[in-house]
Write a protein that holds these residues in place. Structure first.
Motif, short mmCIF file in Angstrom:
data_model
loop_
_atom_site.label_atom_id
_atom_site.label_comp_id
_atom_site.label_asym_id
_atom_site.label_seq_id
_atom_site.Cartn_x
_atom_site.Cartn_y
_atom_site.Cartn_z
N ALA A 1 36.75 24.12 32.86
CA ALA A 1 37.76 23.58 31.94
C ALA A 1 38.08 24.56 30.83
O ALA A 1 39.24 24.70 30.42
CB ALA A 1 37.25 22.27 31.34
N PHE A 2 37.06 25.25 30.32
CA PHE A 2 37.23 26.06 29.11
C PHE A 2 37.90 27.41 29.36
O PHE A 2 38.83 27.79 28.65
CB PHE A 2 35.85 26.29 28.47
CG PHE A 2 35.87 27.20 27.27
CD1 PHE A 2 36.27 26.73 26.04
CD2 PHE A 2 35.48 28.53 27.39
CE1 PHE A 2 36.29 27.57 24.93
CE2 PHE A 2 35.48 29.37 26.29
CZ PHE A 2 35.89 28.89 25.05
N ILE A 3 37.42 28.14 30.35
CA ILE A 3 37.86 29.53 30.50
C ILE A 3 39.36 29.66 30.77
O ILE A 3 40.01 30.56 30.22
CB ILE A 3 37.02 30.26 31.58
CG1 ILE A 3 35.57 30.38 31.09
CG2 ILE A 3 37.58 31.63 31.89
CD1 ILE A 3 34.64 31.09 32.04
N PRO A 4 40.00 28.78 31.58
CA PRO A 4 41.46 28.92 31.71
C PRO A 4 42.20 28.79 30.38
O PRO A 4 43.28 29.37 30.21
CB PRO A 4 41.83 27.77 32.67
CG PRO A 4 40.60 27.58 33.49
CD PRO A 4 39.46 27.80 32.54
N LEU A 5 41.62 28.06 29.42
CA LEU A 5 42.26 27.93 28.12
C LEU A 5 42.23 29.23 27.33
O LEU A 5 42.97 29.40 26.37
CB LEU A 5 41.58 26.82 27.32
CG LEU A 5 41.83 25.39 27.83
CD1 LEU A 5 40.94 24.40 27.12
CD2 LEU A 5 43.29 25.01 27.66
N VAL A 6 41.36 30.16 27.74
CA VAL A 6 41.38 31.49 27.14
C VAL A 6 42.76 32.12 27.36
O VAL A 6 43.28 32.84 26.50
CB VAL A 6 40.27 32.37 27.73
CG1 VAL A 6 40.40 33.81 27.23
CG2 VAL A 6 38.90 31.80 27.37
N GLY A 7 43.36 31.84 28.52
CA GLY A 7 44.71 32.35 28.78
C GLY A 7 45.73 31.81 27.79
O GLY A 7 46.62 32.53 27.32
N VAL A 8 45.62 30.52 27.45
CA VAL A 8 46.52 29.93 26.46
C VAL A 8 46.27 30.55 25.09
O VAL A 8 47.21 30.81 24.33
CB VAL A 8 46.34 28.40 26.40
CG1 VAL A 8 47.34 27.78 25.44
CG2 VAL A 8 46.50 27.78 27.79
N SER A 9 45.00 30.79 24.77
CA SER A 9 44.67 31.42 23.49
C SER A 9 45.25 32.82 23.39
O SER A 9 45.80 33.21 22.35
CB SER A 9 43.14 31.47 23.34
OG SER A 9 42.77 32.10 22.14
N ILE A 10 45.13 33.60 24.46
CA ILE A 10 45.70 34.95 24.46
C ILE A 10 47.22 34.88 24.31
O ILE A 10 47.83 35.67 23.57
CB ILE A 10 45.31 35.71 25.74
CG1 ILE A 10 43.80 35.93 25.78
CG2 ILE A 10 46.03 37.05 25.82
CD1 ILE A 10 43.31 36.50 27.11
N ALA A 11 47.85 33.94 25.01
CA ALA A 11 49.30 33.78 24.90
C ALA A 11 49.71 33.45 23.47
O ALA A 11 50.69 34.00 22.94
CB ALA A 11 49.78 32.70 25.86
N ALA A 12 48.97 32.55 22.83
CA ALA A 12 49.25 32.19 21.44
C ALA A 12 49.11 33.42 20.54
O ALA A 12 49.93 33.67 19.65
CB ALA A 12 48.32 31.08 20.97
N SER A 13 48.07 34.22 20.80
CA SER A 13 47.84 35.44 20.01
C SER A 13 48.99 36.42 20.15
O SER A 13 49.50 36.96 19.16
CB SER A 13 46.52 36.08 20.46
OG SER A 13 46.27 37.26 19.76
N VAL A 14 49.41 36.64 21.39
CA VAL A 14 50.50 37.60 21.66
C VAL A 14 51.81 37.13 21.04
O VAL A 14 52.52 37.90 20.38
CB VAL A 14 50.65 37.81 23.18
CG1 VAL A 14 51.94 38.54 23.50
CG2 VAL A 14 49.45 38.56 23.74
#
Length: 482
Positions: A307-320
């Motif tokens: 559940a958690f690790i795919p949300l890292v992708g959303v976090s990176i997108a928000a950062s970019v």
């Protein structure tokens, strides 16, 4: 104060957007979500591939030998603690490159990218020292003596791929920063397939392949790290074939750029280190309870990662997107991107929350596909209950992860670091101060296990509260990294 820090203090006073806007899209809800998904979905697939590989890796080790699964949890956590500082610094590459893009300075990207590559090379002596000291590290952490040989083997072989892990994080920043996230997705998928195939072949040793057990799992992961780094390097040269990013021409050291990467990346790396150390310390305290509680924790964390690790992708997108929009148009559009990221993160994690509460037996049945030993059967029974803890914090974990990514994208990395340090130290200190006395009684062991899971839950909630407060306060809106 360093020369770069002085320049940074000046640029944080900026309140107006860049005078060089690029291709602004509509601020409609649909366009905002579409933009976010175009960046985030490939990254979610990429991160999801990694989480599935870890899940399969540990599940295969359980089928091979339950002790190996327990050892992979402790050994893997120690590996992450050892690598997360350089990986965290390298991970800021994408956010900084996104601001170069927003400022119309793409010709500076190549020179900056080389500095993040040198960072990976400079980390070799440190990783070598950690590998030598591995046995004593596990003894200092009071791990069961029966687990230490497997933990050391797993960690040392993972460290063979540590530089590759740093490099692939640095090089993938080129693609996230320039919003070519589909490249990251396809490379990650290919790497994941290679890792899974190698896991099966090297753990169980079918046919002519050697049966290496936990060593085979680590070898497969190290090869996958280097494969991703090699793919990203080759593709960067392909995308720079016209010299747009000056990658070929700008090879060499640039101390002001290294200073910039360290200024913004070091707190990010320390944040990763602090969080990883805090989590690892809690897991190691659980490890003192014995193999079965540690195995149960590994099983529950395994599903948490999915559940958690795919949300890292959303976090990176928000950062970019925060990094780019702060330069192009100012904070208003950046805020809308973060809100869209939170909506996606909440929806995704809510589905998993419901699954943890309603389907724990179905999830744990996966571990029973291969006839479990008596110890594994006990661990499976305990892990069913631990999924309730994951359900309590999974949506909150999505919140803190995405908001931390947004703050890093703006350059507010020192606050993120401070928050991670304070919450980690506080949660672990509370855990130690009030931990139930350790005995061999089953009921006391379970009480200690649940106690540390409450500490993990509290820690995640504290992170989310601090990150939300900082984001709402809004100081990040005036920050710039280029």
């Amino acid at each position: 104060m360093s020369s770069f820090a002085k320049r940074k203090a000046t640029t944080t006073q900026m309140t107006t957007p860049s005078a060089h806007p690029q291709n602004h899209s509509s601020d409609s809800v649909r366009s905002i979500i579409s933009e976010l998904l175009s960046v985030a979905l490939p990254l979610m697939v990429s991160a999801g591939t990694f989480s599935l590989v870890l899940f399969a890796d540990r599940t295969l080790l359980l089928w091979y030998d339950g002790t190996s699964m327990s050892a992979s949890m402790a050994g893997g956590n120690f590996f992450w603690v050892a690598t997360c500082l350089p990986v965290g610094i390298a991970s800021m590459t994408g956010a900084i490159i996104s601001q170069y893009v927003g400022a119309g300075e793409e010709h500076k990207i190549g020179r900056f990218l080389w500095q993040s590559i040198f960072l990976g090379i400079f980390s070799i002596p440190f990783f070598s020292l950690v590998a030598v000291a591995a046995p004593e590290l596990f003894r200092f952490a009071e791990q069961p003596e029966s687990l230490i040989p497997a933990e050391v083997t797993y960690m040392r072989l993972l460290l063979v791929g540590a530089v590759g892990a740093v490099l692939e994080n640095a090089l993938s920043g080129f693609f996230s920063g320039t919003e070519r996230t589909r490249v990251i997705m396809w490379v990650s998928l290919a790497s994941g397939i290679i890792n899974l195939v190698l896991d099966w072949l090297l753990i169980f040793g079918p046919g002519p392949f050697p049966e290496l057990g936990i060593a085979g799992a680590a070898i497969g992961s190290s090869i996958a790290f280097w494969f991703k780094a090699a793919c990203f390097a080759s593709l960067i040269f392909y995308y720079d074939r016209d010299g747009r990013y000056q990658v070929r021409k700008q090879f060499g050291f640039d101390w002001p750029l290294i200073e910039k990467l360290l200024y913004f990346g070091f707190p990010s790396g320390l944040m990763f280190l602090t969080e990883a150390s805090g989590f690892t310390a809690m897991v190691l305290r659980i490890g003192r309870l014995g193999d079965v509680p540690l195995r149960a924790t590994t099983m529950a964390i395994n599903f948490n990662m999915v559940a958690f690790i795919p949300l890292v992708g959303v976090s990176i997108a928000a950062s970019v997107l925060v990094g780019r929009h702060l330069i192009e148009t100012g904070p208003s559009r950046a805020i809308k991107s973060v809100v869209a990221a939170l909506a996606i993160g909440w929806a995704y994690s809510a589905v998993w929350c419901a699954a943890y509460l309603l389907l724990p037996d179905t999830m744990m049945n996966l571990y029973e596909l291969n006839t479990p030993s008596e110890e594994s059967a006990q661990a499976i029974a305990i892990a069913r209950g631990l999924l309730t803890f994951v359900a309590i914090y999974v949506v909150v974990d999505a919140t803190q992860l995405i908001l931390a990514g947004a703050l890093r994208g703006a350059g507010d990395t020192w606050f993120v670091l401070g928050t991670g340090m304070v919450t980690s130290v506080f949660s672990f200190a509370v855990g130690l101060s009030f931990e139930p006395a350790l005995t061999f009684a089953q009921e006391t062991s379970n009480a200690s296990l649940h106690w540390w899971w409450w500490m993990i839950t509290m820690w995640v909630w504290l992170l989310a509260i601090f990150m939300a407060g900082r984001f709402i306060q809004g100081r990040w809106k005036k920050m710039r990294m280029v």
